[in-house]
Structure formats: C-alpha cells, structure tokens
Design a protein around this motif. Structure first.
Motif, PDB file in Angstrom:
ATOM      1  N   GLY A  71      -5.936   5.524  10.974  1.00 43.43           N
ATOM      2  CA  GLY A  71      -4.981   4.800  11.806  1.00 43.43           C
ATOM      3  C   GLY A  71      -4.897   5.269  13.240  1.00 43.43           C
ATOM      4  O   GLY A  71      -4.156   4.697  14.034  1.00 43.43           O
ATOM      5  N   VAL A  72      -5.673   6.298  13.602  1.00 45.20           N
ATOM      6  CA  VAL A  72      -5.557   6.787  14.982  1.00 45.20           C
ATOM      7  C   VAL A  72      -6.287   5.867  15.967  1.00 45.20           C
ATOM      8  O   VAL A  72      -6.001   5.871  17.162  1.00 45.20           O
ATOM      9  N   GLY A  73      -7.248   5.096  15.454  1.00 49.15           N
ATOM     10  CA  GLY A  73      -7.951   4.148  16.334  1.00 49.15           C
ATOM     11  C   GLY A  73      -9.399   4.524  16.619  1.00 49.15           C
ATOM     12  O   GLY A  73      -9.955   4.114  17.637  1.00 49.15           O
ATOM     13  N   LYS A  74     -10.029   5.270  15.710  1.00 51.99           N
ATOM     14  CA  LYS A  74     -11.417   5.708  15.922  1.00 51.99           C
ATOM     15  C   LYS A  74     -12.364   4.527  16.150  1.00 51.99           C
ATOM     16  O   LYS A  74     -13.186   4.557  17.055  1.00 51.99           O
ATOM     17  N   SER A  75     -12.220   3.502  15.298  1.00 53.55           N
ATOM     18  CA  SER A  75     -13.173   2.385  15.383  1.00 53.55           C
ATOM     19  C   SER A  75     -13.037   1.642  16.698  1.00 53.55           C
ATOM     20  O   SER A  75     -14.033   1.319  17.338  1.00 53.55           O
ATOM     21  N   SER A  76     -11.802   1.356  17.112  1.00 53.09           N
ATOM     22  CA  SER A  76     -11.690   0.583  18.361  1.00 53.09           C
ATOM     23  C   SER A  76     -12.041   1.417  19.569  1.00 53.09           C
ATOM     24  O   SER A  76     -12.678   0.919  20.507  1.00 53.09           O
ATOM     25  N   VAL A  77     -11.711   2.702  19.573  1.00 56.17           N
ATOM     26  CA  VAL A  77     -12.128   3.544  20.712  1.00 56.17           C
ATOM     27  C   VAL A  77     -13.663   3.604  20.743  1.00 56.17           C
ATOM     28  O   VAL A  77     -14.279   3.462  21.804  1.00 56.17           O
ATOM     29  N   ALA A  78     -14.280   3.757  19.573  1.00 58.23           N
ATOM     30  CA  ALA A  78     -15.750   3.820  19.520  1.00 58.23           C
ATOM     31  C   ALA A  78     -16.370   2.540  20.071  1.00 58.23           C
ATOM     32  O   ALA A  78     -17.371   2.580  20.792  1.00 58.23           O
ATOM     33  N   ARG A  79     -15.752   1.410  19.743  1.00 59.93           N
ATOM     34  CA  ARG A  79     -16.274   0.130  20.232  1.00 59.93           C
ATOM     35  C   ARG A  79     -16.243   0.076  21.760  1.00 59.93           C
ATOM     36  O   ARG A  79     -17.204  -0.306  22.405  1.00 59.93           O
ATOM     37  N   HIS A  80     -15.135   0.529  22.334  1.00 61.54           N
ATOM     38  CA  HIS A  80     -15.027   0.523  23.800  1.00 61.54           C
ATOM     39  C   HIS A  80     -15.977   1.535  24.448  1.00 61.54           C
ATOM     40  O   HIS A  80     -16.561   1.258  25.491  1.00 61.54           O
ATOM     41  N   VAL A  81     -16.095   2.717  23.830  1.00 65.11           N
ATOM     42  CA  VAL A  81     -17.017   3.724  24.386  1.00 65.11           C
ATOM     43  C   VAL A  81     -18.427   3.139  24.407  1.00 65.11           C
ATOM     44  O   VAL A  81     -19.136   3.207  25.422  1.00 65.11           O
TER      45      VAL A  81
END
Ligand code: S3P
Length: 171
Positions: free
Chosen positions: A14-24
């Motif tokens: 729930g911390v947001g790993k997937s969406s941060v990874a997508r933006h990176v």
C-alpha cells in the motif's frame, strides 16, 4: 546526465511501489517490471489464489524464482517488488549480487492501511488490520537495510516521489 543505475523498489503493502515505479520508468524512458504481475502472469493465478491454496512459504519459493528470472533480464532497469520480497534473506542476497540499488519507500502504517483498504487488490496478509500492523512493525528492520530511503507523506504524489528518486539516485 542519468546514471546507468538499476533499482528495486521495496516498502510495505500500500505504500505505492508500483505507481512510483511506473513514473520512474516513464521519466527514464524505460520499462518497469512488477514482480507480482510477472508472477501472476507466469503462474496464471493471482498471488492471493496462490497464498490461499498453498500457503505463504510456497508463495515465497515461487516469488524467489520469479525474482531470479527478473534479475537475469538484460532489459531490467526498474523493478517493483512485493511488500515481503525484500524481507526474505535469500532475496536480498540475490538483489545485492545482481548489483541493483535498493530503494525503500517508507511511510506510516496508517497511510499504507488507507491505500490497502481502498484498493481492489486482494492482499491475503493484510486482510486484518492488526495482523497487517504486526507485519509492518516486524519488517521495518529489513526495509531499513535498503540503500536509499524516501519518505512518502500523505500529500506526496507518486510522480513527485519518482522525480526525487530520479534526481537523487540516478544523478
Ligand atoms: C505481500 C505483498 C503483496 C504481494 C503478496 C504478499 C507482502 O504485494 O506480494 O500479497 O508480503 O507484503 P504489494 O506490496 O504490492 O501489495
């Protein structure tokens, strides 16, 4: 000038790993690999189905196999892990041996729990808030072993966090 670094993103559910990874990945004009997605695609089952049918330790074996395969991919630049992947010793060893840089997305339990509660993803290890909180506490010491820490605040957007990661880790 962007460095050739390759990163794995870790942190609690729930911390947001997937969406941060997508933006990176977008900022670096590269692809990202999501370990849960790879595993679900390869196994043709959801993580929840695997854990419910076979238990967590069977899931961890499967997860380590997919991690090994992902780390072997020559196109790997940005990898988002599941929340428990980094807490398994053999997985951290594999990641270190692969030369990848580890990044911990750190946040409060309440922030993670809000995202878990509002998400459609079924997380068998976080169906119960108290159990999830205990896991959160037990795991902090492992996450703290990551090379970099980025604190996610309630008002941080995943794009802002990704920009910070690119500016600091890839400079
Ligand atoms: C897990 C996290 C999940 C998924 C599985 C187990 C964990 O991924 O891998 O349900 O042990 O923290 P997310 O962190 O993407 O929710």
């Amino acid at each position: 000038m962007v460095s050739e670094r390759r990163i794995v993103l870790t942190g609690f559910m729930g911390v947001g790993k997937s969406s941060v990874a997508r933006h990176v990945a977008h900022l670096l004009k590269t692809k990202r690999i999501d370990l849960d997605q790879e595993l679900e695609h390869g196994e043709r089952r959801t993580v929840a189905e695997i854990i419910d049918a076979e238990g967590e330790s069977a899931f961890r074996e499967i997860e380590s196999n997919y991690l090994r395969r992902a780390l072997d991919r020559p196109d790997l630049r940005v990898l988002s892990l599941g929340g428990g992947t980094w807490t398994v010793d053999r997985n951290r060893e594999m990641i270190k041996a692969s030369g990848m840089t580890s990044v911990w997305l750190e946040s409060t339990f309440e922030h993670c729990w809000l995202n878990i509660a509002f998400s459609r993803k079924d997380r068998p290890l976080a169906r119960d808030k108290q159990r999830a909180f205990e896991l959160f506490q037990q795991r902090q010491k492992y996450y703290a072993l990551a090379d970099w820490h980025f604190v996610i605040r309630a008002d941080s957007t995943s794009f802002d966090v990704a920009k910070q990661i690119v500016e600091q880790v890839f400079s």
